[in-house]
Enzyme design. Structure first.
Site, PDB file in Angstrom:
ATOM      1  N   GLN A   1      14.643  31.242  10.615  1.00 36.10           N
ATOM      2  CA  GLN A   1      15.792  31.516   9.749  1.00 36.10           C
ATOM      3  C   GLN A   1      16.060  33.023   9.750  1.00 36.10           C
ATOM      4  O   GLN A   1      15.207  33.821   9.367  1.00 36.10           O
ATOM      5  CB  GLN A   1      15.560  31.039   8.314  1.00 36.10           C
ATOM      6  CG  GLN A   1      16.846  31.105   7.499  1.00 36.10           C
ATOM      7  CD  GLN A   1      16.655  30.846   6.024  1.00 36.10           C
ATOM      8  OE1 GLN A   1      15.895  31.541   5.377  1.00 36.10           O
ATOM      9  NE2 GLN A   1      17.362  29.856   5.493  1.00 36.10           N
TER      10      GLN A   1
ATOM     11  N   TYR B   1      22.718  36.333  -0.477  1.00 38.25           N
ATOM     12  CA  TYR B   1      22.410  37.388   0.480  1.00 38.25           C
ATOM     13  C   TYR B   1      23.689  37.796   1.230  1.00 38.25           C
ATOM     14  O   TYR B   1      24.778  37.386   0.868  1.00 38.25           O
ATOM     15  CB  TYR B   1      21.286  36.934   1.400  1.00 38.25           C
ATOM     16  CG  TYR B   1      20.002  36.655   0.644  1.00 38.25           C
ATOM     17  CD1 TYR B   1      19.370  37.662  -0.084  1.00 38.25           C
ATOM     18  CD2 TYR B   1      19.440  35.380   0.609  1.00 38.25           C
ATOM     19  CE1 TYR B   1      18.208  37.409  -0.810  1.00 38.25           C
ATOM     20  CE2 TYR B   1      18.278  35.129  -0.110  1.00 38.25           C
ATOM     21  CZ  TYR B   1      17.673  36.138  -0.822  1.00 38.25           C
ATOM     22  OH  TYR B   1      16.532  35.890  -1.548  1.00 38.25           O
TER      23      TYR B   1
ATOM     24  N   ARG C   1      22.694  27.698   7.067  1.00 39.77           N
ATOM     25  CA  ARG C   1      22.414  27.239   5.696  1.00 39.77           C
ATOM     26  C   ARG C   1      23.447  27.852   4.757  1.00 39.77           C
ATOM     27  O   ARG C   1      23.671  29.062   4.757  1.00 39.77           O
ATOM     28  CB  ARG C   1      21.009  27.649   5.255  1.00 39.77           C
ATOM     29  CG  ARG C   1      20.717  27.237   3.810  1.00 39.77           C
ATOM     30  CD  ARG C   1      19.332  27.643   3.354  1.00 39.77           C
ATOM     31  NE  ARG C   1      18.534  26.488   3.004  1.00 39.77           N
ATOM     32  CZ  ARG C   1      17.699  26.431   1.957  1.00 39.77           C
ATOM     33  NH1 ARG C   1      17.559  27.474   1.162  1.00 39.77           N
ATOM     34  NH2 ARG C   1      17.007  25.348   1.708  1.00 39.77           N
TER      35      ARG C   1
ATOM     36  N   GLY D   1      11.413  21.655   0.080  1.00 40.24           N
ATOM     37  CA  GLY D   1      10.827  22.974  -0.042  1.00 40.24           C
ATOM     38  C   GLY D   1       9.506  22.948  -0.766  1.00 40.24           C
ATOM     39  O   GLY D   1       8.449  22.903  -0.165  1.00 40.24           O
TER      40      GLY D   1
END
Length: 357
Positions: free
Chosen positions: A98, A177, A224, A315
Site C-alpha cells: 500500500q 491523507y 483504497r 483488519g
C-alpha cells in the site's frame, strides 16, 4: 453465487479466497523506515489470506510521518522488503504494497520537513511522533511543480514494490491523507484545476493512478477509498458527488480492484452519519469490489453471496488471529487483540498470538 471461501482473480493476482488482510500500520520498522526481519514472520503467519494488503508504506520521506513505519523510496528499503514478500510467497500467499503519502498528517520532527497538502490547512488533532503526540502544523500548499515531483515519487515506489517482490500495489487514497485531502471540500480550497468542482478534486487521484498504471500495469494496481465520514477533519459535504465519479474513473482505468473503508452509524469504530456509498459505487465500478470495516463472519458471507461485494478485507481480526481464514471457515472463536501493542516495537502482540489448532 460465489462464497467468501472461493478463489477470485484480482487483476493479475489469483487469490485463493475472498478474505483479504486489510492494511494495518504496526510500526515495526526502524527509525530510518527500513523493514525489519520480524515483519517477515508476521506477514508469513497471515499468508492464508486471499491477498495481504501491506501496512501503509511511505513513497517518500516527506510523506511518511508515522514513527517506525516502513518506506519504499530507497534501494535499502527494497532489499529489506524482499525477505518479507519471499516469506509470504513461500507459504503460497500473495501480497501488495500500500503506497502512502500522509499529506498534512505528519509532523516536521519526524520528516524533517514542513507538511504539505493540497491547501494550507492544519489537522485538528495531535500527531504521532518519536517524542509522543505533538500538535499538528500548518501544511504548505503544493505547487504544480510539487505535484509533478510527488507523481514521480509514486512511480518510483511502484517500481520499487515490484522489485521488492510484491505482487502489485494499492494506492492509499483514504483516511484523510494526501489524495483524500485533494478529494474533499473541507481540505481542498484550491482555485486551480485541482480544486473547486468534484471533477477537479478527482484530478490528482487520476494522475497518481495513471502514473502507477503506466509503471506497473493496471492489472497490478488497486485503490483504497473511504467515501463516507471523515478522518482528521477531512470530510466532504456531498461525498456521493465526488466518490461515485471517482469510482467510475477508476473503473475506466481498469484497475485490478477497489477497496472501500466504510464506517457505519452503529459501527464499532469511526461512527458517522453519512450513508455508505458501496451501492451507487457498485453501479459504476464493474471490477472486483472489496468492502472493509466491522464485518462479522456472517455479514461477510452474506455480503459476498448476495453480490453486494466480491470480497471482504479484515483488519483488527487479523491482528490477533494469524489463522483468521481457518477460524472463519470453521466458525471458530477469535482471539482479542491488545490495543497497547498495535504500535509497539517488539514481538508481543505481533507474532505471538495463539493458533486455533
Amino acid at each position: 453465487m460465489p462464497s467468501l471461501f472461493e478463489p477470485i482473480e484480482l487483476g493479475s493476482i489469483y487469490a485463493r479466497n475472498r478474505i483479504l488482510m486489510a492494511p494495518l500500520t504496526r510500526a515495526r520498522g526502524t527509525r530510518e523506515h527500513i523493514p525489519t526481519p520480524i515483519m517477515a514472520e508476521y506477514y508469513a503467519q497471515r499468508a492464508a489470506a486471499g491477498l495481504i494488503i501491506s501496512e501503509a508504506t511511505g513513497i517518500s520521506r516527506e510523506g511518511l510521518g508515522w514513527p517506525y513505519a516502513p518506506g519504499l523510496w530507497s534501494q535499502e528499503q527494497v532489499e529489506a522488503w524482499k525477505p518479507v514478500t519471499a516469506a509470504v510467497h513461500a507459504k503460497g500467499g500473495k501480497i501488495v504494497a500500500q503506497l502512502w503519502h500522509m499529506g498534512r498528517i505528519v509532523h516536521s520532527s519526524v520528516t524533517g520537513q514542513q507538511p504539505v497538502s493540497c491547501s494550507a490547512t492544519k489537522a485538528p488533532e495531535a500527531l504521532h511522533t518519536y517524542d509522543g503526540k505533538q500538535a499538528s502544523e500548518i501544511a504548505r500548499a503544493l505547487t504544480r511543480e510539487d505535484i509533478e515531483r510527488i507523481l514521480n515519487d509514486y512511480e518510483n515506489a511502484a517500481r520499487n514494490a515490484l522489485q521488492a517482490g510484491f505482487d502489485g500495489v494499492q494506492i492509499h487514497a483514504a483516511n484523510g491523507y494526501l489524495i483524500d485531502e485533494f478529494l474533499r471540500d473541507s481540505t481542498n480550497h484550491r482555485v486551480d484545476e485541482y480544486g473547486g468542482l468534484p471533477e477537479n478534486r478527482i484530478r490528482f487521484l487520476r494522475e497518481v493512478t495513471e502514473r502507477v498504471i503506466a509503471t506497473i500495469g493496471a492489472d497490478r494496481t488497486s485503490v483504497r477509498l473511504s467515501p463516507n465520514g471523515g478522518t482528521e477533519g477531512c470530510i466532504d459535504s456531498y461525498p456521493e458527488q465526488v466518490f461515485v465519479p471517482a469510482a467510475k474513473l477508476l473503473n475506466d482505468l481498469d484497475i485490478a480492484f477497489l477497496e472501500l473503508r466504510e464506517p457505519r452509524p452503529n459501527g464499532t469504530s469511526d461512527k458517522n452519519d453519512q450513508p455508505q456509498l458501496h451501492g451507487p459505487i457498485r453501479e459504476v465500478f464493474k471490477k472486483p469490489l472489496v468492502l472493509n470495516l466491522g464485518y462479522t463472519r456472517d455479514k461477510a458471507i452474506e455480503t459476498v453471496v448476495t453480490g453486494v461485494a466480491d470480497a471482504i478485507s479484515f483488519g483488527r481480526a487479523f491482528l490477533a488471529n494469524p489463522d483468521l481464514v481457518l477460524r472463519l471457515e470453521d466458525n471458530l472463536p477469535l482471539n482479542q487483540d491488545d490495543i497497547h501493542t498495535w504500535y509497539s516495537q517488539g514481538a508481543e502482540g505481533y507474532i505471538d498470538y495463539s493458533l486455533a489448532r
